[in-house]
Design an enzyme around this catalytic site. Structure first.
Site, short mmCIF file in Angstrom:
data_model
loop_
_atom_site.label_atom_id
_atom_site.label_comp_id
_atom_site.label_asym_id
_atom_site.label_seq_id
_atom_site.Cartn_x
_atom_site.Cartn_y
_atom_site.Cartn_z
N CYS A 1 -0.83 -10.73 44.66
CA CYS A 1 -1.67 -9.70 45.29
C CYS A 1 -1.80 -8.42 44.48
CB CYS A 1 -1.13 -9.37 46.67
SG CYS A 1 -1.19 -10.78 47.80
N PHE B 1 9.39 1.02 47.84
CA PHE B 1 8.50 0.81 46.69
C PHE B 1 8.67 1.88 45.61
CE2 PHE B 1 5.88 -2.97 47.23
CZ PHE B 1 6.45 -3.41 48.41
N LEU C 1 0.66 -9.75 54.70
CA LEU C 1 1.91 -10.51 54.69
C LEU C 1 2.65 -10.32 53.37
CD1 LEU C 1 0.54 -13.88 56.14
CD2 LEU C 1 1.51 -11.93 57.41
C1 UDX Z 1 2.24 -7.49 48.64
C2 UDX Z 1 2.18 -6.48 49.80
O1 UDX Z 1 3.47 -5.87 49.94
C3 UDX Z 1 1.73 -7.17 51.09
O2 UDX Z 1 1.62 -6.20 52.12
C4 UDX Z 1 0.37 -7.84 50.83
O3 UDX Z 1 -0.12 -8.46 51.95
C5 UDX Z 1 0.50 -8.84 49.69
O4 UDX Z 1 0.97 -8.14 48.53
P1 UDX Z 1 3.94 -9.38 47.90
O5 UDX Z 1 2.97 -9.77 46.83
O6 UDX Z 1 4.59 -10.47 48.71
O7 UDX Z 1 3.26 -8.42 48.97
O8 UDX Z 1 5.11 -8.57 47.17
P2 UDX Z 1 5.78 -7.14 47.31
O9 UDX Z 1 7.02 -7.24 48.09
O10 UDX Z 1 4.81 -6.11 47.69
O11 UDX Z 1 6.22 -6.90 45.79
C6 UDX Z 1 5.25 -6.92 44.76
C7 UDX Z 1 5.88 -6.72 43.42
O12 UDX Z 1 6.33 -5.38 43.28
C8 UDX Z 1 7.09 -7.61 43.13
O13 UDX Z 1 6.97 -8.10 41.82
C9 UDX Z 1 8.26 -6.66 43.26
O14 UDX Z 1 9.35 -7.05 42.47
C10 UDX Z 1 7.65 -5.35 42.77
N1 UDX Z 1 8.30 -4.15 43.29
C11 UDX Z 1 8.32 -3.90 44.63
C12 UDX Z 1 8.86 -3.23 42.40
O15 UDX Z 1 8.83 -3.42 41.18
N2 UDX Z 1 9.43 -2.10 42.91
C13 UDX Z 1 9.47 -1.83 44.24
O16 UDX Z 1 10.00 -0.77 44.60
C14 UDX Z 1 8.90 -2.77 45.12
#
Ligand code: UDX
Length: 432
Positions: free
Chosen positions: A258, A247, A151
């Site tokens: 996470c 990403f 999630l």
């Molecule tokens: C993540 C996974 O995406 C999800 O599948 C898992 O179950 C839980 O961990 P989440 O922690 O909700 O989800 O956040 P996510 O949207 O993955 O972003 C994580 C971090 O990466 C954020 O701080 C976001 O700002 C950063 N991020 C994301 C970047 O710096 N660059 C990107 O391109 C994408």
């Protein structure tokens, strides 16, 4: 109607409970925190998550969703217990499964009939086997399943209802009827495999997402060195379907409950297995260095930060959530305070953050936080912040530096404002 006990009503447990009740299951969510259970029973929604409030309300109204602190009440007549207890990072980097194991013991003690015990918490490889052994000491027939959650906060309800995949790990790798009944209606691919493979699939997924982010942040640093634009590099890379564009947004790094924890735990698991996970260790190191790189950029732009007013725009670790776990805003605020800066802040939902240098209360608006600021530091790309009236922002600020930590503000948006936008791996832009 399947009766389900969901153990732990944090963000994963709450979304799971609400979505399963919506699917027609009879769900009892259990949490050891009485105040949380009381609040949930009263219809309060403790977290900011899109689409969750109406589902919780519908669950309450239909009587298919209840909350309790009593294991006996939660497990009465339950066929499935879903463990959504948190597994925080311990000092060694390993995931701490002590709360999970104590929940397992409580479930076993309270279960009155055959029970499928589903581990949804992100738990190290080997946990399902440990849980199985632990349960074999108790009377009763337990079937242990590893069913990791994928999630994404801010989209968790959607992710639950329309998962890209469902991973089910069982002792033999054979499917289990109860889980098939639960997930078949969702129409998503289901991978049924062994416990260990299911557990590792979760860690590998999050570690890969973290790797993509650290990779692009490394490329961003190279862009800065050679005068290239990381956004266009990412676009060019992303058009190759083998790579994909998601990403690959450079910025101030990944946070949340996470990615940082899961990369550390996987490095630890690898070490325990005799493997030095060099790539994953580097992924974490690249991310850990980003706050100090951000502060250095401000230093280059403003000179000494002592007495300077810096406005943090966005505090949550990402938009559409109020979660502050491993939020870059906290590390950044602490580092700025340590340099003697005066830190103000704004976030659409977070009201304050705690730092070693003292709590920072969020202002009522972005413009209020920016009043008299020497620099604005965009930390979280909330749409409300990205689409700010930058003309008004520039007017209320004392300085003209906008450090865009998410490369979210376009040149057009700051046209005519006189702001100097410094991004991450993008050419600097001064307007006016
Ligand atoms: C993540 C996974 O995406 C999800 O599948 C898992 O179950 C839980 O961990 P989440 O922690 O909700 O989800 O956040 P996510 O949207 O993955 O972003 C994580 C971090 O990466 C954020 O701080 C976001 O700002 C950063 N991020 C994301 C970047 O710096 N660059 C990107 O391109 C994408």
């Amino acid at each position: 109607m399947t009766r389900i006990a969901v153990i732990g009503t944090g963000y994963v447990g709450l979304v799971t409970s609400a979505c399963l009740a919506d699917q027609g299951c009879e769900v009892t969510g259990l949490d050891r925190r009485q105040d949380l259970v009381d609040a949930l029973e009263l219809g309060e929604v403790p977290i900011h998550e899109a689409g969750l409030a109406p589902l919780l309300e519908a669950g309450r109204n239909s009587d298919r969703l209840r909350f309790t602190t009593s294991y006996a009440a939660a497990l009465a007549g339950a066929e499935i217990a879903i463990l959504c207890v948190d597994t925080p990072m311990s000092e060694t980097g390993a995931a701490d499964t002590s709360r999970l194991m104590s929940a397992v013991d409580s479930v076993a003690a309270a279960a009155s009939s055959d029970l499928v015990v589903v581990i949804k918490s992100t738990a190290p490889v080997g946990t399902a086997r440990d849980v199985h052994e632990r349960l074999s000491r108790h009377p009763g027939r337990f079937t242990v399943v590893s069913n990791p959650e994928f999630l994404q906060q801010g989209h968790a309800v959607d992710d639950f209802r329309r998962p890209r995949r469902v991973v089910v790990g069982t002792e033999t790798g054979e499917p289990i009827r109860e889980l098939r009944d639960l997930y078949e209606p969702l129409g998503s691919p289901v991978i049924t495999t062994t416990w260990e493979t299911a557990e590792l699939a979760k860690y590998a997924s999050n570690a890969f997402l973290a790797t993509k982010i650290s990779f692009i942040n490394e490329i961003a640093a190279i862009c800065d060195a050679v005068g290239a634009d990381v956004r266009e590099v990412a676009d060019a890379m992303g058009l190759d379907p083998r790579i994909g564009r998601s990403f690959l947004n450079a910025g101030i790094g990944y946070g949340g409950s996470c990615l940082p924890k899961d990369v550390a735990a996987l490095v630890h698991t690898a070490r325990e297995g005799g493997h030095d996970a060099l790539l994953l260790s580097a992924v974490a190191s690249v991310n850990d260095l980003l706050p100090s790189r951000t502060v250095s950029r401000l230093y280059q732009a403003l000179g000494s930060l002592k007495g300077k007013r810096i406005a943090l725009l966005g505090l949550a670790f990402k938009p559409e959530t109020d979660d502050l776990r491993s939020a870059p805003s906290i590390t950044l605020a602490a580092a700025l305070q340590a340099e003697g800066a005066l830190v103000t802040a704004y976030d659409p939902v977070v009201r304050s953050i705690a730092t070693p240098g003292g709590a920072i209360e969020a202002a009522a608006s972005a413009l209020e936080a920016l009043e008299g600021a020497d620099a604005a530091l965009l930390v979280t790309e909330w749409p409300e912040i990205v689409s700010l009236d930058w003309q008004a922002a520039a007017k209320t600020m004392r300085g003209h530096v906008l450090l865009d930590g998410r490369n979210a503000v376009s040149d057009a948006a700051i046209a005519g404002t006189g702001l100097r936008r410094i991004g991450v791996g993008v050419p600097e832009h001064t307007d006016g």
